[in-house]
Design a protein around this motif. Structure first.
Motif, PDB file in Angstrom:
ATOM      1  N   UNK A  96       0.746  -1.298  -0.045  1.00 28.44           N
ATOM      2  CA  UNK A  96       0.034   0.063   0.005  1.00 28.44           C
ATOM      3  C   UNK A  96       1.068   1.364  -0.081  1.00 28.44           C
ATOM      4  N   UNK A  97       2.012   1.200   0.714  1.00 27.37           N
ATOM      5  CA  UNK A  97       2.715   2.280   0.864  1.00 27.37           C
ATOM      6  C   UNK A  97       3.409   2.526  -0.506  1.00 27.37           C
ATOM      7  N   UNK A  98       3.964   1.429  -1.014  1.00 25.30           N
ATOM      8  CA  UNK A  98       4.591   1.542  -2.222  1.00 25.30           C
ATOM      9  C   UNK A  98       3.624   1.985  -3.478  1.00 25.30           C
ATOM     10  N   UNK A  99       2.790   1.432  -3.641  1.00 24.28           N
ATOM     11  CA  UNK A  99       1.771   1.879  -4.482  1.00 24.28           C
ATOM     12  C   UNK A  99       0.967   3.264  -4.385  1.00 24.28           C
ATOM     13  N   UNK A 100       0.712   3.876  -3.342  1.00 25.55           N
ATOM     14  CA  UNK A 100       0.247   4.849  -3.163  1.00 25.55           C
ATOM     15  C   UNK A 100       1.122   5.971  -3.320  1.00 25.55           C
ATOM     16  N   UNK A 101       2.463   5.834  -2.625  1.00 26.93           N
ATOM     17  CA  UNK A 101       3.432   6.932  -2.843  1.00 26.93           C
ATOM     18  C   UNK A 101       3.691   6.998  -4.427  1.00 26.93           C
ATOM     19  N   UNK A 149       2.977  10.511  -6.267  1.00 33.41           N
ATOM     20  CA  UNK A 149       4.037  11.383  -7.040  1.00 33.41           C
ATOM     21  C   UNK A 149       3.853  11.591  -8.170  1.00 33.41           C
ATOM     22  N   UNK A 150       3.551  10.461  -8.965  1.00 34.52           N
ATOM     23  CA  UNK A 150       3.440  10.514 -10.494  1.00 34.52           C
ATOM     24  C   UNK A 150       2.191  11.392 -10.979  1.00 34.52           C
ATOM     25  N   UNK A 191       4.218  11.438 -16.567  1.00 36.31           N
ATOM     26  CA  UNK A 191       5.481  11.335 -15.727  1.00 36.31           C
ATOM     27  C   UNK A 191       5.181  10.215 -14.601  1.00 36.31           C
ATOM     28  N   UNK A 192       6.036   9.176 -14.400  1.00 36.29           N
ATOM     29  CA  UNK A 192       5.763   8.230 -13.463  1.00 36.29           C
ATOM     30  C   UNK A 192       7.081   8.018 -12.752  1.00 36.29           C
ATOM     31  N   UNK A 193       6.838   7.536 -11.435  1.00 33.42           N
ATOM     32  CA  UNK A 193       7.673   7.239 -10.418  1.00 33.42           C
ATOM     33  C   UNK A 193       7.455   5.458  -9.864  1.00 33.42           C
ATOM     34  N   UNK A 194       8.706   5.151  -9.564  1.00 31.99           N
ATOM     35  CA  UNK A 194       8.476   3.690  -8.879  1.00 31.99           C
ATOM     36  C   UNK A 194       8.828   4.082  -7.327  1.00 31.99           C
ATOM     37  N   UNK A 195       8.724   3.144  -6.491  1.00 28.15           N
ATOM     38  CA  UNK A 195       8.791   3.368  -5.064  1.00 28.15           C
ATOM     39  C   UNK A 195       9.354   1.995  -4.526  1.00 28.15           C
ATOM     40  N   UNK A 196      10.044   2.253  -3.643  1.00 31.19           N
ATOM     41  CA  UNK A 196      10.663   0.887  -2.593  1.00 31.19           C
ATOM     42  C   UNK A 196      10.911   1.466  -1.273  1.00 31.19           C
ATOM     43  N   UNK A 197      10.584   0.475  -0.297  1.00 27.49           N
ATOM     44  CA  UNK A 197      10.617   0.866   1.138  1.00 27.49           C
ATOM     45  C   UNK A 197      12.064   0.154   1.877  1.00 27.49           C
ATOM     46  N   UNK A 198      12.766   0.774   2.462  1.00 24.89           N
ATOM     47  CA  UNK A 198      13.811   0.266   3.420  1.00 24.89           C
ATOM     48  C   UNK A 198      13.216   0.241   4.801  1.00 24.89           C
TER      49      UNK A 198
END
Length: 252
Positions: free
Chosen positions: A100-105, A109-110, A121-128
């Protein structure tokens, strides 16, 4: 026919089978990267290379939007086409589900950047998931120093390109050069990398600050001083150990 509740229970298993939740006590840091931004910034929008204040302002505005769209973000950092976000340990949005964090963020942003730039414009996201303040500091120190390395290389590359070298020749010229050699190359063109604006070398930090403003007590009508929060944009971040201390202070 199967009732809806039965179908819902049956099919939810497949949808949520890969759900992972971040454990309590772990810090979450999201990193978003622009997808195919080279084409967007050089071909579609034709921003100035290696840095353009217009693109910088788009990234800052997108970062600010991510800080105010429902997440509890303590600190945000942007350099080039990437954004990093540090969340509060108390952030419980979506039950701390990673997907949910990855997809929503990425979606937020996009959407924001696309609206600002007037193109897709599109962004990808990953969580540490980081178990200590020290590792959080190391993460942001890593991105801060990455910004410096990228800025130096970008200045060298585009200086050579503006000196009529093509992409292949400029890349080959820089291959294997040390930091000092790259600085010397720039110096030969009259550029002192130390004089480059800090935001280009170190990125930009965004964090909350408390300020005071005149207000009126709604009960008795008296003039008072109220405290409010706003986002501070820092274009002159420190480097190395000073930046580590700067990030540590975010937790105080």
């Amino acid at each position: 026919m199967k009732k809806f509740n039965e179908l819902d229970k049956k099919m939810r298993v497949f949808e949520t089978a890969a759900d992972y939740c971040v454990l309590p006590g772990l810090f979450m840091v999201a990193r978003l990267d622009g997808r195919s931004f080279t084409r967007l910034t050089k071909e579609v929008c034709q921003f100035e290379a290696p840095f353009d204040e217009r693109f910088r302002d788009l990234m800052v505005a997108t970062t600010e939007s991510l800080m105010t769209c429902g997440f509890r973000v303590l600190y945000a950092y942007t350099e080039s086409d990437e954004i990093s976000l540090l969340f509060s340990l108390e952030d419980q949005l979506f039950g701390r589900k990673l997907r949910k964090y990855n997809s929503t963020l990425a979606a937020e942003a996009s959407a924001k950047f696309s609206l600002l730039i007037g193109d897709v414009a599109t962004f990808d996201c990953r969580i540490s998931q980081l178990p200590s303040v020290e590792l959080v500091v190391d993460y942001f120190r890593w991105r801060n120093e990455d910004a410096v390395r990228n800025a130096l290389s970008a200045y060298c590359y585009w200086t050579l390109r503006k000196d009529c070298l093509d992409e292949q020749a400029a890349t080959k010229r820089l291959l294997g050069l040390s930091v000092s050699q790259k600085n010397e190359l720039l110096f030969q063109y009259g550029i002192n990398f130390n004089d480059v604006p800090d935001w280009q070398k170190r990125g930009i930090g965004l964090y909350w600050e408390v300020y005071e403003k005149p207000a009126v007590n709604p009960i008795n009508g008296e003039d008072v001083i109220a405290q409010r929060r706003r986002i501070k944009k820092d274009y002159d971040l420190p480097m190395k150990d000073e930046y580590s201390e700067f990030v540590k202070n975010i937790f105080k």
